[in-house]
Enzyme design. Structure first.
Site, mmCIF file in Angstrom:
data_model
loop_
_atom_site.group_PDB
_atom_site.id
_atom_site.type_symbol
_atom_site.label_atom_id
_atom_site.label_comp_id
_atom_site.label_asym_id
_atom_site.label_seq_id
_atom_site.Cartn_x
_atom_site.Cartn_y
_atom_site.Cartn_z
ATOM 1 N N ASP A 1 -2.534 -14.816 -1.189
ATOM 2 C CA ASP A 1 -1.957 -13.478 -1.038
ATOM 3 C C ASP A 1 -2.019 -12.787 -2.396
ATOM 4 O O ASP A 1 -1.121 -12.957 -3.210
ATOM 5 C CB ASP A 1 -0.518 -13.596 -0.543
ATOM 6 N N HIS B 1 -5.179 -6.568 -2.951
ATOM 7 C CA HIS B 1 -4.392 -6.412 -4.182
ATOM 8 C C HIS B 1 -4.591 -7.583 -5.142
ATOM 9 O O HIS B 1 -4.797 -8.727 -4.739
ATOM 10 C CB HIS B 1 -2.917 -6.159 -3.887
ATOM 11 N N HIS C 1 3.864 -16.935 -0.513
ATOM 12 C CA HIS C 1 5.023 -16.829 -1.404
ATOM 13 C C HIS C 1 5.730 -18.172 -1.607
ATOM 14 O O HIS C 1 6.943 -18.210 -1.813
ATOM 15 C CB HIS C 1 6.031 -15.783 -0.893
ATOM 16 N N GLU D 1 1.141 -4.725 -5.797
ATOM 17 C CA GLU D 1 1.540 -4.585 -4.392
ATOM 18 C C GLU D 1 2.832 -5.337 -4.120
ATOM 19 O O GLU D 1 3.681 -4.891 -3.334
ATOM 20 C CB GLU D 1 0.424 -5.110 -3.485
ATOM 21 N N ASP E 1 -5.152 -8.189 3.832
ATOM 22 C CA ASP E 1 -3.949 -8.706 3.171
ATOM 23 C C ASP E 1 -3.009 -9.383 4.173
ATOM 24 O O ASP E 1 -1.818 -9.507 3.924
ATOM 25 C CB ASP E 1 -3.228 -7.537 2.463
ATOM 26 N N ASP F 1 -2.375 -8.622 -7.605
ATOM 27 C CA ASP F 1 -1.220 -9.375 -8.101
ATOM 28 C C ASP F 1 -0.750 -10.430 -7.110
ATOM 29 O O ASP F 1 -1.013 -10.362 -5.915
ATOM 30 C CB ASP F 1 -0.058 -8.431 -8.437
#
Length: 415
Positions: free
Chosen positions: A150, A86, A389, A184, A207, A88
């Site tokens: 990520d 992904h 994150h 995502e 991922d 984003d």
């Protein structure tokens, strides 16, 4: 398998990609892509794919990058295989202006940068896996932003594989479908991928986290938005008249099981996660994500949110608390368990590259969940990254290279 590349092409690609801001925006979740900046990386990738021989590489109006790589000689009759990552990055941490650099880690705290005179560090106590990474080169941000591994690590690894095949088309592989999806991180993921046009029988998302992860189970997932309507009265005259929406939120949150918060759960244990709250006396809104691998326990969690609202409304004698549930994705194990060969082949590819496969349940989501239920069985592979994150995110250089090797072994087995 010996890596025959003379330089880590995957590293060069990764360092470039993370500097392109692609944060999705939950506030715009009614449109795809949720942020126009995702087109910036999408267009770069499509052009690079065309340069690598994917003549049909294109970007859709919704920022999906799609391309196909012809099969190697002798594998033309094999089913096409999809590789997906992904575009984003999450908006829960700063993601624009990423300044990647390589830390030559020698043990102890991993310091990725200094912010306001204070080191941004991760300790071995909080991340014991660091003890196995001494002597490695680790790609980090400067501590002011997330890194974006990520899932730009997955993007770079897939692109590096395509580059290897372009350089040596004799590398065995079936026809490959390549897709990079937007949004995502906010639950859209592969929702609008044209699976028929993609033309693959199976696929893998790239991922996951630390190298070796292999996942075919994920959470059942929903988002709960809870609204609290208060009534503002001067506090001096408030008795029997004021309804404080902020306090209603506190009461509601206290009714959810304390021990079922993410910070107290692991493995197959589900949770309620408070993502954000805004509150005044007049009005409050709280956003939760609700997760569980077990479908029955997941349903019980959703029912408890409704029951908590109903209890408060009963106490008040009127309806001031309302819950909106938005289903996000289901546990892809319901589908992928019928395709054990996909797990077996991935294990073989890891082992061939000297990587011990770690079959784990995903404590999160993946595009593979939506795709599996839409008819494209799709387990998830690692990227090599850690601490997603957040500003402490990093990925070992060796993992970027090794995962490219794993993908090369994987596609060879499908040929």
């Amino acid at each position: 398998m010996e890596n025959t590349t003379t330089s880590p092409d995957v590293l060069e690609r990764f360092l470039r990609y993370v500097q392109i801001n692609t944060q999705s925006e939950d506030a715009n979740c009614d449109q795809v892509p949720s942020s126009a900046v995702q087109f910036d990386l999408a267009n770069v990738l499509a052009e690079e794919l065309r340069e690598l021989g994917a003549e049909d590489a294109h970007v859709t109006e919704h920022a999906y990058v799609c391309a196909h790589i012809p099969a190697s000689a002798g594998a033309e009759d094999k089913p096409a295989l999809g590789l997906i990552a992904h575009l984003d990055t999450t908006e829960v941490a700063p993601g624009a202006g990423v300044k990647p650099h390589i830390v030559h880690y020698e043990g102890g705290d991993l310091v990725c940068g200094t912010v306001d005179g204070k080191p941004v560090a991760m300790s071995t106590a909080k991340l014991p896996a660091l003890n196995d990474l001494a002597g490695e080169g680790l790609v980090c941000s400067d501590g002011t932003t997330l890194l974006g591994a990520d899932d730009k690590a997955g993007v770079a690894e897939i692109m590096a594989l395509v580059a290897r095949i372009a350089q040596d088309p004799s590398l065995p592989h079936p026809a490959l479908g390549i897709c990079f999806c937007p949004d995502e991180e906010i639950g859209h993921g592969a929702e609008l991928l044209d699976i028929e046009a993609f033309g693959c029988k199976y696929a893998y998302t790239v991922d996951g986290g630390p190298i070796g992860e292999l996942e075919w189970e994920c959470f059942n997932a929903a988002e709960a938005t809870v609204h609290f309507e208060g009534q503002s009265i001067h506090p001096g005259d408030a008795k029997g008249r004021m309804v404080n929406a902020g306090n209603l939120f506190c009461d509601f949150n206290a009714l959810l099981p304390y021990e079922q918060r993410p910070e107290y759960t692991e493995g197959y244990e589900g949770f309620y996660h408070l993502e954000g709250v805004s509150a005044t006396v007049d009005h409050a809104t709280a956003r939760y994500i609700v997760r569980d691998h077990d479908a029955a326990k997941f349903q019980q969690k959703l029912e408890l949110t409704d029951a908590a609202a109903a209890l408060l409304n009963q106490r008040l004698g009127e309806e001031r608390v309302t819950v909106e549930i938005k289903q996000q994705y289901r546990n892809m194990a319901e589908i992928v368990r019928d395709y054990p060969e996909l797990i077996d082949v991935a294990k073989e590819a890891y082992l061939a590259c000297g990587v011990e496969p770690q079959v784990l349940p995903i404590r999160g989501g993946t595009d593979g969940a939506q795709l599996s239920f839409r008819g494209l069985p799709c387990p998830n592979l690692s990227t090599g990254g850690y601490c997603y994150h957040g500003v402490n995110e990093f990925v070992p250089v060796s993992s970027l290279v090794k995962m490219t090797d794993v993908l090369q072994e994987l596609v060879a087995r499908f040929a």
